[in-house]
Design a protein around this motif. Structure first.
Motif, PDB file in Angstrom:
ATOM      1  N   LEU A 264       0.828  -1.202   0.000  1.00  0.00           N
ATOM      2  CA  LEU A 264       0.000   0.000   0.000  1.00  0.00           C
ATOM      3  C   LEU A 264       0.868   1.260   0.000  1.00  0.00           C
ATOM      4  CD1 LEU A 264      -2.780  -1.029   2.541  1.00  0.00           C
ATOM      5  CD2 LEU A 264      -3.079  -0.634   0.088  1.00  0.00           C
ATOM      6  N   ARG A 265       1.971   1.212   0.762  1.00  0.00           N
ATOM      7  CA  ARG A 265       2.870   2.363   0.802  1.00  0.00           C
ATOM      8  C   ARG A 265       3.556   2.562  -0.550  1.00  0.00           C
ATOM      9  NH1 ARG A 265       4.492   1.378   5.423  1.00  0.00           N
ATOM     10  NH2 ARG A 265       6.127  -0.110   4.854  1.00  0.00           N
ATOM     11  N   ALA A 266       3.997   1.467  -1.171  1.00  0.00           N
ATOM     12  CA  ALA A 266       4.635   1.577  -2.488  1.00  0.00           C
ATOM     13  C   ALA A 266       3.646   2.045  -3.551  1.00  0.00           C
ATOM     14  CB  ALA A 266       5.235   0.227  -2.882  1.00  0.00           C
ATOM     15  N   MET A 267       2.377   1.683  -3.375  1.00  0.00           N
ATOM     16  CA  MET A 267       1.338   2.137  -4.307  1.00  0.00           C
ATOM     17  C   MET A 267       0.906   3.584  -4.062  1.00  0.00           C
ATOM     18  SD  MET A 267      -1.322  -1.076  -4.438  1.00  0.00           S
ATOM     19  CE  MET A 267      -1.012  -2.547  -5.413  1.00  0.00           C
ATOM     20  N   ARG A 268       1.279   4.140  -2.906  1.00  0.00           N
ATOM     21  CA  ARG A 268       0.849   5.480  -2.486  1.00  0.00           C
ATOM     22  C   ARG A 268      -0.668   5.576  -2.423  1.00  0.00           C
ATOM     23  NH1 ARG A 268       4.603   9.410  -6.210  1.00  0.00           N
ATOM     24  NH2 ARG A 268       6.629   8.501  -5.675  1.00  0.00           N
ATOM     25  N   ARG A 269      -1.249   4.616  -1.743  1.00  0.00           N
ATOM     26  CA  ARG A 269      -2.708   4.593  -1.633  1.00  0.00           C
ATOM     27  C   ARG A 269      -3.230   5.449  -0.483  1.00  0.00           C
ATOM     28  NH1 ARG A 269      -6.154   3.367  -5.341  1.00  0.00           N
ATOM     29  NH2 ARG A 269      -7.530   2.144  -3.999  1.00  0.00           N
ATOM     30  N   GLY A 270      -2.346   5.857   0.431  1.00  0.00           N
ATOM     31  CA  GLY A 270      -2.766   6.745   1.501  1.00  0.00           C
ATOM     32  C   GLY A 270      -3.649   6.107   2.545  1.00  0.00           C
ATOM     33  N   THR A 271      -3.559   4.778   2.684  1.00  0.00           N
ATOM     34  CA  THR A 271      -4.377   4.093   3.678  1.00  0.00           C
ATOM     35  C   THR A 271      -3.626   2.878   4.202  1.00  0.00           C
ATOM     36  OG1 THR A 271      -6.605   3.216   4.113  1.00  0.00           O
ATOM     37  CG2 THR A 271      -5.573   2.594   2.029  1.00  0.00           C
ATOM     38  N   THR A 272      -4.221   2.188   5.151  1.00  0.00           N
ATOM     39  CA  THR A 272      -3.626   1.003   5.759  1.00  0.00           C
ATOM     40  C   THR A 272      -4.671  -0.100   5.821  1.00  0.00           C
ATOM     41  OG1 THR A 272      -4.272   1.629   8.012  1.00  0.00           O
ATOM     42  CG2 THR A 272      -2.135   2.446   7.209  1.00  0.00           C
ATOM     43  N   ALA A 273      -4.203  -1.309   6.114  1.00  0.00           N
ATOM     44  CA  ALA A 273      -5.133  -2.439   6.224  1.00  0.00           C
ATOM     45  C   ALA A 273      -6.146  -2.213   7.343  1.00  0.00           C
ATOM     46  CB  ALA A 273      -4.357  -3.738   6.455  1.00  0.00           C
ATOM     47  N   SER A 274      -5.700  -1.646   8.459  1.00  0.00           N
ATOM     48  CA  SER A 274      -6.630  -1.427   9.572  1.00  0.00           C
ATOM     49  C   SER A 274      -7.691  -0.401   9.194  1.00  0.00           C
ATOM     50  CB  SER A 274      -5.868  -0.976  10.818  1.00  0.00           C
ATOM     51  OG  SER A 274      -5.181   0.241  10.581  1.00  0.00           O
ATOM     52  N   ARG A 275      -7.304   0.618   8.427  1.00  0.00           N
ATOM     53  CA  ARG A 275      -8.293   1.597   7.993  1.00  0.00           C
ATOM     54  C   ARG A 275      -9.259   0.980   6.986  1.00  0.00           C
ATOM     55  NH1 ARG A 275      -4.038   6.547   7.033  1.00  0.00           N
ATOM     56  NH2 ARG A 275      -3.691   7.076   9.235  1.00  0.00           N
ATOM     57  N   LEU A 276      -8.738   0.142   6.098  1.00  0.00           N
ATOM     58  CA  LEU A 276      -9.620  -0.537   5.146  1.00  0.00           C
ATOM     59  C   LEU A 276     -10.618  -1.432   5.873  1.00  0.00           C
ATOM     60  CD1 LEU A 276      -7.007  -1.501   2.400  1.00  0.00           C
ATOM     61  CD2 LEU A 276      -8.753   0.282   2.247  1.00  0.00           C
ATOM     62  N   ALA A 277     -10.122  -2.163   6.866  1.00  0.00           N
ATOM     63  CA  ALA A 277     -11.027  -3.010   7.652  1.00  0.00           C
ATOM     64  C   ALA A 277     -12.052  -2.159   8.393  1.00  0.00           C
ATOM     65  CB  ALA A 277     -10.227  -3.851   8.641  1.00  0.00           C
ATOM     66  N   GLY A 278     -11.630  -0.979   8.839  1.00  0.00           N
ATOM     67  CA  GLY A 278     -12.549  -0.078   9.523  1.00  0.00           C
ATOM     68  C   GLY A 278     -13.653   0.405   8.605  1.00  0.00           C
ATOM     69  N   ILE A 279     -13.314   0.654   7.334  1.00  0.00           N
ATOM     70  CA  ILE A 279     -14.336   1.064   6.365  1.00  0.00           C
ATOM     71  C   ILE A 279     -15.395  -0.025   6.221  1.00  0.00           C
ATOM     72  CG2 ILE A 279     -14.745   1.501   3.913  1.00  0.00           C
ATOM     73  CD1 ILE A 279     -11.945   2.835   3.884  1.00  0.00           C
ATOM     74  N   VAL A 280     -14.932  -1.269   6.101  1.00  0.00           N
ATOM     75  CA  VAL A 280     -15.866  -2.385   5.952  1.00  0.00           C
ATOM     76  C   VAL A 280     -16.762  -2.505   7.181  1.00  0.00           C
ATOM     77  CG1 VAL A 280     -16.032  -4.894   5.719  1.00  0.00           C
ATOM     78  CG2 VAL A 280     -14.339  -3.627   4.379  1.00  0.00           C
ATOM     79  N   ARG A 281     -16.159  -2.407   8.367  1.00  0.00           N
ATOM     80  CA  ARG A 281     -16.946  -2.524   9.601  1.00  0.00           C
ATOM     81  C   ARG A 281     -17.954  -1.381   9.717  1.00  0.00           C
ATOM     82  NH1 ARG A 281     -11.867  -4.153  11.794  1.00  0.00           N
ATOM     83  NH2 ARG A 281     -11.452  -2.022  12.463  1.00  0.00           N
ATOM     84  N   ARG A 282     -17.528  -0.145   9.417  1.00  0.00           N
ATOM     85  CA  ARG A 282     -18.436   0.989   9.540  1.00  0.00           C
ATOM     86  C   ARG A 282     -19.570   0.906   8.527  1.00  0.00           C
ATOM     87  NH1 ARG A 282     -16.467   5.680   8.156  1.00  0.00           N
ATOM     88  NH2 ARG A 282     -14.420   5.007   7.394  1.00  0.00           N
ATOM     89  N   ALA A 283     -19.252   0.471   7.299  1.00  0.00           N
ATOM     90  CA  ALA A 283     -20.297   0.340   6.288  1.00  0.00           C
ATOM     91  C   ALA A 283     -21.345  -0.671   6.719  1.00  0.00           C
ATOM     92  CB  ALA A 283     -19.680  -0.063   4.956  1.00  0.00           C
ATOM     93  N   ARG A 284     -20.901  -1.800   7.255  1.00  0.00           N
ATOM     94  CA  ARG A 284     -21.847  -2.826   7.689  1.00  0.00           C
ATOM     95  C   ARG A 284     -22.574  -2.436   8.974  1.00  0.00           C
ATOM     96  NH1 ARG A 284     -17.766  -7.694   5.838  1.00  0.00           N
ATOM     97  NH2 ARG A 284     -18.634  -7.903   3.722  1.00  0.00           N
TER      98      ARG A 284
END
Length: 439
Positions: A272-292
């Motif tokens: 993710l850092r090499a891709m410069r996506r500006g996020t982390t796995a924990s934040r991605l998981a947080g998005i999924v949890r918040r959406a649900r």
């Protein structure tokens, strides 16, 4: 004037561009052919996102050029991302093409066709940088096989993803005015479409370039206030743009499908850092949890990129585990393509193509199992279906063209396409769902 036909390739944004081109032609008195094979002038609207897309575009261009030897085709025009990205190279490599039209030059299409009809060849109408944002005519033309229409809310992208050439092709983000979008939506609904699929390079960044604080949540609210029964679907969301305000608006607006398309690309922090996506796995998981949490019945779609430079088996297993934990409803996967002009193209330690392709198959095999289990859990449950043919249509879980369809038995033959009907899931056939009409 020659009749004009279209070959439209690539994503939904390209479909919208083709509709804009067709609308300009009709508005200026030209005639559209019923099929590209029957046209005297053929426009190939191309994609250049990754190598496979470029190869597909070139193959279609060469096939259309071959039509000129058999007729009735007498002129070939190439439009879209390929023309924009390779404006200076294509004339030498594609001598059979008679004209090239760039992304900022769609409004010139009728004039170009007239120049071709007058015998001119070798036309190049491609601006150096894409900065425009075309407003479709109202009512416009829609290239759709169903009761859905793509509603483009913006163009371009500001994200610095190291693997992506889209900002260099499509330019920086620019959002349409909300009232213009609402007017187009009203026209589409009046024409009988019942799903408005919002598209942009980054829908969740809508409005940030306009100022005034009106973003995607406010736009969804404005579209919902049109009233009536229809669907709004959000596609191409960037993870960092998924806010609580957006999720709350989606949950509170009856017309908005409980569906969100959020490409994560990867989960391992190194990648993710090499891709410069500006996020982390924990934040991605947080998005999924918040959406649900906001919408327990939400359908989540994502896209992953495997074989990125530096990706090891350990990195890939992290992605596999993440996908298994998140249980996305739909998941697409692509193999990294080194795009010239992007930082990732020159990065070292790129996995071999065969190894990356094998990883993609492993990820899709994992997802196939998730899809099968979710389909089994849906058996016997009720859903609302947008009928698009006598054989069935799509539920809110299924975006057009990418998520399969729901085939329905026992449907009253008097119910016409465009109606919302209640069904009960009865099983699955691969990525398609099976259902029966519910009383």
């Amino acid at each position: 004037m020659p009749s004009v036909g279209f070959v439209s390739l690539g994503c939904a944004k390209n479909v919208v561009d083709s509709q804009v081109l067709a609308g300009r032609l009709v508005a200026e008195g030209l005639r559209l052919a019923p099929a590209p094979e029957q046209a005297e002038a053929v426009i190939v609207n191309t994609c250049a996102f990754i190598a496979e897309a470029r190869e597909e575009s070139l193959a279609h261009i060469r096939a259309v050029c071959a039509w000129k030897r058999r007729g009735p085709c007498r002129a070939v025009l190439v439009a879209g991302c390929l023309a924009q990205r390779y404006r200076d190279e294509l004339r030498g490599t594609l001598p059979g093409v008679d004209a090239f039209i760039g992304l900022d030059d769609l409004d010139k299409v009728a004039a170009v066709v007239r120049r071709l009809a007058a015998g001119e060849r070798g036309i190049l109408e491609v601006s150096a940088v894409a900065r425009g944002l075309f407003e479709p005519p109202v009512p416009g033309l829609v290239f759709s096989a169903g009761r859905y229409a793509y509603l483009r809310i913006g163009e371009g992208c500001n994200h610095p993803c190291t693997f992506c050439a889209i900002p260099s092709i499509r330019g920086r983000r620019r959002s349409r005015a909300p009232d213009s979008i609402v007017r187009e939506a009203e026209g589409l609904l009046a024409a009988g479409f019942r799903e408005l699929t919002l598209v942009s390079q980054d829908t969740t960044a809508y409005g940030k370039d306009r100022g005034g604080g009106a973003g995607l949540p406010e736009l969804l609210g404005a579209l919902g206030r049109i009233g009536g029964r229809f669907w709004i679907r959000v596609m191409y969301g960037f993870p960092t743009g998924i806010s609580d305000a957006l999720l709350e608006t989606m949950a509170a607006t009856p017309q908005v499908c409980r569906y969100l398309d959020v490409p994560i690309q990867h989960s391992h922090p190194d990648i993710l850092r090499a891709m410069r996506r500006g996020t982390t796995a924990s934040r991605l998981a947080g998005i999924v949890r918040r959406a649900r949490a906001h919408m327990p019945d939400i359908t989540l779609r994502t896209t992953c990129l495997v074989g990125f430079p530096g990706e090891t088996e350990r990195h890939f297993r992290h992605l596999l585990d993440f996908a298994a934990d998140m249980q996305f409803d739909h998941l697409g996967a692509f193999v990294f393509s080194p795009e010239e002009g992007t930082p990732a193209a020159g990065m070292p330690r790129r996995p071999r193509r065969a190894a990356a392709a094998a990883r993609r198959e492993r990820l899709l095999a994992l997802q196939a199992g998730i899809v099968a289990r979710k389909a089994a859990a849906l058996a016997g449950k009720r859903a609302t279906l947008l009928l698009e043919s006598p054989a069935g249509g799509r539920t809110a879980r299924q975006a057009p063209e990418i998520d399969g369809v729901t085939r329905v038995s026992g449907m009253d033959p008097g119910v016409k396409p465009g109606a919302f009907v209640d069904v009960r899931y009865s099983g699955a056939d691969g990525y398609d769902m099976l259902a029966r009409a519910a009383p």
